[in-house]
Design a protein around this motif. Structure first.
Motif, PDB file in Angstrom:
ATOM      1  N   ARG A   1       0.821  -1.219   0.000  1.00  0.00           N
ATOM      2  CA  ARG A   1       0.000   0.000   0.000  1.00  0.00           C
ATOM      3  C   ARG A   1       0.852   1.265   0.000  1.00  0.00           C
ATOM      4  O   ARG A   1       0.386   2.334  -0.379  1.00  0.00           O
ATOM      5  N   ASP A   2       2.096   1.149   0.463  1.00  0.00           N
ATOM      6  CA  ASP A   2       2.967   2.322   0.576  1.00  0.00           C
ATOM      7  C   ASP A   2       3.723   2.639  -0.707  1.00  0.00           C
ATOM      8  O   ASP A   2       4.373   3.684  -0.801  1.00  0.00           O
ATOM      9  N   TYR A   3       3.680   1.715  -1.678  1.00  0.00           N
ATOM     10  CA  TYR A   3       4.495   1.888  -2.877  1.00  0.00           C
ATOM     11  C   TYR A   3       3.675   1.726  -4.150  1.00  0.00           C
ATOM     12  O   TYR A   3       2.584   1.156  -4.141  1.00  0.00           O
TER      13      TYR A   3
ATOM     14  N   LEU B   1       4.586   3.934 -17.032  1.00  0.00           N
ATOM     15  CA  LEU B   1       3.380   3.228 -16.580  1.00  0.00           C
ATOM     16  C   LEU B   1       3.477   3.025 -15.077  1.00  0.00           C
ATOM     17  O   LEU B   1       4.526   2.624 -14.572  1.00  0.00           O
ATOM     18  N   VAL B   2       2.377   3.283 -14.360  1.00  0.00           N
ATOM     19  CA  VAL B   2       2.359   3.149 -12.902  1.00  0.00           C
ATOM     20  C   VAL B   2       1.158   2.312 -12.498  1.00  0.00           C
ATOM     21  O   VAL B   2       0.051   2.473 -13.021  1.00  0.00           O
ATOM     22  N   SER B   3       1.372   1.391 -11.542  1.00  0.00           N
ATOM     23  CA  SER B   3       0.251   0.564 -11.075  1.00  0.00           C
ATOM     24  C   SER B   3       0.378   0.318  -9.576  1.00  0.00           C
ATOM     25  O   SER B   3       1.459   0.467  -8.987  1.00  0.00           O
ATOM     26  N   ASP B   4      -0.750  -0.052  -8.962  1.00  0.00           N
ATOM     27  CA  ASP B   4      -0.760  -0.397  -7.546  1.00  0.00           C
ATOM     28  C   ASP B   4      -0.040  -1.716  -7.320  1.00  0.00           C
ATOM     29  O   ASP B   4       0.048  -2.562  -8.224  1.00  0.00           O
ATOM     30  N   ILE B   5       0.449  -1.890  -6.111  1.00  0.00           N
ATOM     31  CA  ILE B   5       1.082  -3.148  -5.701  1.00  0.00           C
ATOM     32  C   ILE B   5       0.161  -3.825  -4.697  1.00  0.00           C
ATOM     33  O   ILE B   5      -0.182  -3.238  -3.666  1.00  0.00           O
ATOM     34  N   GLU B   6      -0.233  -5.050  -4.987  1.00  0.00           N
ATOM     35  CA  GLU B   6      -1.159  -5.749  -4.088  1.00  0.00           C
ATOM     36  C   GLU B   6      -0.456  -6.183  -2.816  1.00  0.00           C
ATOM     37  O   GLU B   6      -0.954  -5.990  -1.705  1.00  0.00           O
TER      38      GLU B   6
ATOM     39  N   VAL C   1       6.474   1.002 -11.015  1.00  0.00           N
ATOM     40  CA  VAL C   1       6.669   1.886 -12.158  1.00  0.00           C
ATOM     41  C   VAL C   1       7.497   1.174 -13.237  1.00  0.00           C
ATOM     42  O   VAL C   1       8.472   0.484 -12.940  1.00  0.00           O
ATOM     43  N   LEU C   2       7.058   1.331 -14.473  1.00  0.00           N
ATOM     44  CA  LEU C   2       7.730   0.768 -15.649  1.00  0.00           C
ATOM     45  C   LEU C   2       7.896   1.906 -16.648  1.00  0.00           C
ATOM     46  O   LEU C   2       6.934   2.637 -16.937  1.00  0.00           O
TER      47      LEU C   2
ATOM     48  N   VAL D   1      13.032   0.110 -17.754  1.00  0.00           N
ATOM     49  CA  VAL D   1      13.397   0.156 -16.342  1.00  0.00           C
ATOM     50  C   VAL D   1      12.157  -0.150 -15.490  1.00  0.00           C
ATOM     51  O   VAL D   1      11.102   0.455 -15.678  1.00  0.00           O
ATOM     52  N   HIS D   2      12.295  -1.093 -14.564  1.00  0.00           N
ATOM     53  CA  HIS D   2      11.211  -1.495 -13.666  1.00  0.00           C
ATOM     54  C   HIS D   2      11.644  -1.211 -12.230  1.00  0.00           C
ATOM     55  O   HIS D   2      12.752  -1.572 -11.838  1.00  0.00           O
ATOM     56  N   SER D   3      10.772  -0.601 -11.445  1.00  0.00           N
ATOM     57  CA  SER D   3      11.121  -0.333 -10.056  1.00  0.00           C
ATOM     58  C   SER D   3       9.856  -0.024  -9.253  1.00  0.00           C
ATOM     59  O   SER D   3       8.739  -0.160  -9.754  1.00  0.00           O
ATOM     60  N   VAL D   4      10.047   0.370  -8.005  1.00  0.00           N
ATOM     61  CA  VAL D   4       8.944   0.810  -7.153  1.00  0.00           C
ATOM     62  C   VAL D   4       9.270   2.195  -6.612  1.00  0.00           C
ATOM     63  O   VAL D   4      10.449   2.557  -6.457  1.00  0.00           O
TER      64      VAL D   4
END
Length: 286
Positions: free
Chosen positions: A212-214, A277-282, A217-218, A252-255
């Motif tokens: 929930r805190d992060y 691109l940005v998405s939620d992390i479950e 991002v791609l 590049v892929h990261s959080v």
């Protein structure tokens, strides 16, 4: 027969909903029938007790339940001897002193000799004691906001979320005594077998809270600015970098921390990143 860990949650209201949601996010399915006071998890050794919030500290103390999701403010008032295993980040509020809007206020000393209506007497007394202030407390279980309007008290102490209830009752918040959120509290009588189950539950809860805190991002980055972009994305250890089919570019892929989200995105754009691109992390398992 294997033991189940017994968890207490508030029987109704927002805290009830948020408590059930975090258990659901942890992959725990509750057989939750209407108006049940007790329910079992279908896929985890857990039994849920639906209780009045104010009664939960005593149930923990007596070992009737092993753990509970409860407001930190209730523990401060009724269960300071009970350990907190994890703060949960929801149901945030303040416990505050409030007075009628038209009354002048300078400091907590203004409560000297005044009447305060509250359902948090221990919290109020401990706070006033720090300032050597003595007041008369009128203990009310329920809505206390009406007390000044009917001449029952000069001020109140109550939980405040948005402040709209105070506004509607012509009151103003003058002292924030403490801030609170939902916590996972543990009975001092929990046994070893149930402690092992708790450790497994805590592992899941921490993974959910971290997610929930992060944000994930791609993005596409020009290779000649890759070091600059990577410096903006520390990730969990370091970002993942993969070459694109187009020469001179990498994926590049990261959080990123959700609280720094827009600042980081702006800096990435300024550094030449494209196709962000940005998405939620479950869940996030570290």
């Amino acid at each position: 027969m294997n033991k189940k860990i017994r968890i207490a949650i508030q029987k109704s209201g927002r805290l009830n909903e948020d408590s059930l949601q975090i258990l659901k996010d942890c992959g725990i399915s509750i057989d939750n029938g209407r108006d049940q006071l007790k329910a079992n998890a279908a896929n985890f050794p857990l039994e849920v007790f639906y209780l009045r919030n104010g009664d939960i500290p005593q149930y923990l103390r007596d070992g009737v339940v092993d753990i509970a999701i409860i407001g930190e403010n209730v523990l401060i008032e009724k269960g300071e001897d009970i350990a907190i295993a994890q703060k949960l980040g929801f149901s945030k509020c303040r416990v505050s002193l409030a007075i009628p809007k038209g009354v002048k206020y300078d400091s907590v000393a203004d409560f000297e000799g005044k009447k305060i209506a509250t359902s948090y007497p221990n919290t109020v007394l401990n706070y006033l004691r720090k300032y050597n202030v003595k007041a008369d407390l009128h203990i009310i279980n329920g809505s206390v906001e009406i007390a000044p309007n009917i001449g029952l008290a000069d001020g109140i102490c109550d939980i405040v979320s948005s402040g709209s209830t105070l506004f509607k009752n012509n009151l103003k918040e003058v002292e924030v005594m403490l801030t609170s959120e939902a916590v996972l509290a543990v009975s001092p009588k929990i046994d070893e077998e149930r402690q092992t189950i708790l450790d497994k539950l805590l592992f899941r809860i921490k993974a959910v809270l971290k997610g929930r805190d992060y944000k994930y991002v791609l993005l596409n980055a020009p290779n000649d600015r890759l070091d600059e972009i990577i410096a903006l994305l520390p990730g969990m250890k370091s970002p993942t970098v993969l070459p694109l089919a187009e020469k001179g570019w990498s994926s590049v892929h990261s959080v990123i921390d959700k609280n720094k989200f827009w600042e980081v995105i702006d800096n990435l754009k300024d550094s030449g990143a494209q196709g962000i691109l940005v998405s939620d992390i479950e869940k996030m398992v570290l």
